[in-house]
Design a protein around this motif. Structure first.
Motif, short mmCIF file in Angstrom:
data_model
loop_
_atom_site.label_atom_id
_atom_site.label_comp_id
_atom_site.label_asym_id
_atom_site.label_seq_id
_atom_site.Cartn_x
_atom_site.Cartn_y
_atom_site.Cartn_z
N LEU A 184 6.97 -11.46 7.91
CA LEU A 184 6.59 -11.34 6.52
C LEU A 184 7.01 -12.54 5.68
O LEU A 184 6.55 -12.69 4.57
N ARG A 230 5.28 -3.25 9.74
CA ARG A 230 5.35 -2.80 8.35
C ARG A 230 6.67 -2.08 8.09
O ARG A 230 7.35 -1.64 9.02
N SER A 248 0.83 -1.19 0.00
CA SER A 248 0.00 0.00 0.00
C SER A 248 0.87 1.24 0.00
O SER A 248 2.07 1.16 0.04
N PHE A 256 4.61 -1.37 3.07
CA PHE A 256 4.02 -2.69 2.97
C PHE A 256 4.05 -3.32 4.35
O PHE A 256 4.93 -3.06 5.14
N ARG A 257 3.03 -4.11 4.64
CA ARG A 257 2.92 -4.70 5.97
C ARG A 257 2.58 -6.17 5.87
O ARG A 257 2.06 -6.62 4.86
N MET A 258 2.84 -6.85 6.96
CA MET A 258 2.49 -8.26 7.01
C MET A 258 0.97 -8.39 6.94
O MET A 258 0.25 -7.48 7.34
N PRO A 259 0.47 -9.50 6.43
CA PRO A 259 -0.97 -9.63 6.24
C PRO A 259 -1.77 -9.77 7.54
O PRO A 259 -2.95 -9.51 7.55
N GLY A 260 -1.16 -10.17 8.62
CA GLY A 260 -1.85 -10.32 9.89
C GLY A 260 -0.96 -9.81 11.01
O GLY A 260 0.02 -9.14 10.78
#
Length: 186
Positions: A156, A113, A2, A38-42
């Motif tokens: 990540l 992130r 993002s 960008f960040r980890m999904p959870g």
């Protein structure tokens, strides 16, 4: 992935583990006036853990003292705290970095992130990140002599994990940046 202005993506153009890394500028230089991340999904569960750190390998090339690659953490996924801000260059070499997560000791939900913040002047290649992981400091492990699993959680998963001596002369605290920015204002 993002943010604004710059695409952050998985790329085969450079890596230290495996065949790819994540970068803020795939195929070229980053753009001016960028705020991308960008960040980890959870989230990462640090319940019952102390002294954890975010570990990663990075090759860095940003404008010295003006463009920053940052690592951030959050307890809720919306309010972020800066763990580290990096600027300058590693001259194409990869270095291991480790950022303290002790402010989140015992938290059941920690979001992580990485991001790029740039000004309106010089552009460079940016950062490549690989081998991201969250580890518990072995000095904080109290398990009565048992062999401890030092891995706090999977972050990540950008590649296999390995760590060597960290180079820290690229670090610039958020307060140092704010102080410098306020001096530069008319």
């Amino acid at each position: 992935v993002s943010g604004t202005t710059t695409l952050i993506a998985r790329t085969p153009e450079d890596s230290i583990f495996g065949s790819w890394s994540a970068t803020d500028s795939p195929g070229g230089t980053y753009a001016n006036n960028t705020d991308s991340w960008f960040r980890m999904p959870g989230s990462v569960n640090l319940s019952g853990r102390t002294g954890c750190a975010l570990s990663y390998a990075m090759a860095l090339d940003t404008e010295w003292a003006f463009d920053f690659f940052v690592a951030e953490a959050s307890a809720d996924g919306s309010t972020w705290s800066e763990l580290a801000a990096w600027h300058g260059t590693t001259d194409g070499d990869w270095y291991a970095f480790e950022d303290d997560l002790s402010d989140y000791d015992g938290d059941s939900s920690v979001f992580l992130r990485f991001g790029l913040e740039t000004d309106g002047d010089t552009v460079e290649d940016g950062a490549h990140i690989d081998g991201v992981d969250v580890r518990e400091d072995p000095r904080d492990v109290r398990r009565g002599g048992e062999a401890a699993d030092l891995r706090c959680a999977s972050a990540l998963q950008l590649g296999a994990y390995s760590i060597s001596a960290a180079r820290t002369d690229f670090r610039d605290s958020a307060q140092e940046r704010r102080d410098r920015d306020s001096r530069d204002q008319p």
